[in-house]
Design a protein around this motif. Structure first.
Motif, short mmCIF file in Angstrom:
data_model
loop_
_atom_site.label_atom_id
_atom_site.label_comp_id
_atom_site.label_asym_id
_atom_site.label_seq_id
_atom_site.Cartn_x
_atom_site.Cartn_y
_atom_site.Cartn_z
N SER A 1 35.87 -10.80 100.19
CA SER A 1 35.76 -11.13 101.60
C SER A 1 34.56 -12.02 101.91
CB SER A 1 35.68 -9.85 102.42
OG SER A 1 34.51 -9.15 102.10
N SER A 2 33.98 -12.66 100.90
CA SER A 2 32.88 -13.58 101.19
C SER A 2 32.97 -14.78 100.26
CB SER A 2 31.53 -12.89 101.04
OG SER A 2 31.30 -12.55 99.69
N HIS A 3 32.38 -15.88 100.73
CA HIS A 3 32.30 -17.09 99.91
C HIS A 3 31.00 -17.05 99.13
CE1 HIS A 3 35.68 -19.15 101.77
NE2 HIS A 3 35.24 -18.73 102.95
N ARG A 4 30.98 -17.77 98.03
CA ARG A 4 29.77 -17.82 97.21
C ARG A 4 29.59 -19.25 96.73
NH1 ARG A 4 29.56 -14.78 91.59
NH2 ARG A 4 31.10 -16.37 91.18
N HIS A 5 28.35 -19.71 96.77
CA HIS A 5 28.00 -21.03 96.25
C HIS A 5 26.81 -20.85 95.32
CE1 HIS A 5 27.67 -25.37 96.14
NE2 HIS A 5 26.37 -25.25 96.37
N GLN A 6 26.96 -21.30 94.08
CA GLN A 6 25.88 -21.19 93.10
C GLN A 6 25.42 -22.58 92.70
OE1 GLN A 6 27.80 -18.48 90.17
NE2 GLN A 6 25.87 -17.38 90.35
N VAL A 7 24.12 -22.72 92.58
CA VAL A 7 23.51 -23.97 92.13
C VAL A 7 22.61 -23.64 90.96
CG1 VAL A 7 22.01 -25.89 92.75
CG2 VAL A 7 23.59 -24.96 94.44
N PHE A 8 22.75 -24.41 89.89
CA PHE A 8 21.91 -24.24 88.70
C PHE A 8 21.11 -25.53 88.51
CE2 PHE A 8 25.67 -21.66 88.11
CZ PHE A 8 25.14 -20.44 87.75
N GLY B 1 27.88 -15.31 114.81
CA GLY B 1 29.17 -14.72 114.46
C GLY B 1 29.47 -14.78 112.98
N VAL B 2 28.55 -15.27 112.18
CA VAL B 2 28.75 -15.36 110.74
C VAL B 2 27.91 -14.30 110.06
CG1 VAL B 2 28.55 -16.82 108.71
CG2 VAL B 2 29.23 -17.81 110.88
N ASP B 3 28.55 -13.42 109.33
CA ASP B 3 27.84 -12.38 108.60
C ASP B 3 27.39 -12.95 107.27
OD1 ASP B 3 26.84 -9.97 107.80
OD2 ASP B 3 28.78 -9.13 107.24
N SER B 4 26.20 -12.67 106.85
CA SER B 4 25.67 -13.31 105.65
C SER B 4 24.63 -12.43 104.98
CB SER B 4 25.03 -14.64 106.05
OG SER B 4 24.37 -15.21 104.96
N ARG C 1 30.15 -15.20 105.01
CA ARG C 1 31.47 -14.79 105.49
C ARG C 1 31.67 -15.42 106.84
NH1 ARG C 1 30.92 -9.26 105.86
NH2 ARG C 1 30.66 -9.34 103.78
N THR C 2 32.74 -16.17 107.01
CA THR C 2 33.02 -16.83 108.28
C THR C 2 33.57 -15.81 109.28
OG1 THR C 2 35.26 -17.41 107.60
CG2 THR C 2 33.51 -19.00 107.11
N PRO C 3 33.54 -16.14 110.55
CA PRO C 3 34.05 -15.19 111.55
C PRO C 3 35.53 -14.86 111.38
CG PRO C 3 32.79 -16.93 112.61
CD PRO C 3 32.93 -17.30 111.17
N GLN C 4 36.31 -15.75 110.78
CA GLN C 4 37.74 -15.52 110.61
C GLN C 4 38.06 -14.58 109.45
OE1 GLN C 4 36.41 -18.70 110.45
NE2 GLN C 4 36.76 -19.25 112.58
N MET C 5 37.09 -14.33 108.57
CA MET C 5 37.36 -13.54 107.38
C MET C 5 37.26 -12.05 107.66
SD MET C 5 35.29 -15.77 104.57
CE MET C 5 35.84 -14.81 103.19
N ALA C 6 37.89 -11.27 106.80
CA ALA C 6 37.81 -9.81 106.91
C ALA C 6 36.37 -9.38 106.66
CB ALA C 6 38.73 -9.16 105.89
N THR C 7 35.99 -8.26 107.24
CA THR C 7 34.60 -7.81 107.12
C THR C 7 34.38 -6.91 105.93
OG1 THR C 7 35.07 -5.97 108.59
CG2 THR C 7 34.16 -7.97 109.59
N SER C 8 35.41 -6.56 105.20
CA SER C 8 35.22 -5.71 104.04
C SER C 8 36.14 -6.16 102.92
CB SER C 8 35.50 -4.25 104.39
OG SER C 8 36.85 -4.11 104.76
#
Length: 160
Positions: free
Chosen positions: A146-153, A112-115, A135-142
């Motif tokens: 509408s998505s989370h981001r995690h960056q690692v350097f 159920g998680v779009d990624s 994007r979690t299931p509770q979030m809007a699809t567009s």
């Protein structure tokens, strides 16, 4: 003068009922606030789980880069998107039953998680940038946000 106490009693008729209704209203608002607070707490805990999973996923790939002992130019070809080591890492993470469903970047279709897949950039000086989106299931699809981001350097260097 006998009528004065009778008039006062009639004027106060129903006041106790009104006080009880106001008390119930205040109590109900308090309970509703606690329910809303609990729902927010559960959502924030879920978001923290996804961020932790994203961090662990990125750190696992960086650990494999460090352990490989390869030069930055070779790291670039093997660990960037589509490289042999990248595909091996992605397959091992996707097939690992210990990792819960919904792991950012490597998501089973039934979760159920779009990624999208993690984006790995390796620069010639050994700098590594890993970006995960989910994007979690509770979030809007567009939408743009509408998505989370995690960056690692990280910096991968070899001792001469």
């Amino acid at each position: 003068m006998n009528r004065l106490p009778n008039t006062t009693a009639r004027a106060q008729a129903g006041v106790m009922l009104l006080e009880a209704l106001i008390g119930i209203l205040i109590f109900s608002l308090g309970i509703l606030s606690l329910v809303a607070l609990q729902a927010t707490s559960i959502q924030l805990t879920s978001d923290a789980k996804y961020r932790t999973d994203a961090s662990l996923l990125a750190n696992r790939l960086i650990g494999q880069m460090w352990a490989s002992g390869l030069a930055p130019a070779v790291l670039k070809t093997k660990f960037e998107n589509g490289g042999d080591e990248y595909n091996t890492w992605l397959t091992s993470v996707q097939g690992n039953d210990e990792i819960p469903p919904g792991l950012p970047g490597v998501v089973a279709a039934s979760s159920g998680v779009d990624s999208t897949l993690p984006v790995v950039n390796v620069f010639n000086d050994g700098r590594v940038e890993i970006t995960l989106f989910w994007r979690t299931p509770q979030m809007a699809t567009s939408g743009a946000n509408s998505s989370h981001r995690h960056q690692v350097f990280s910096q991968i260097v070899r001792n001469p």
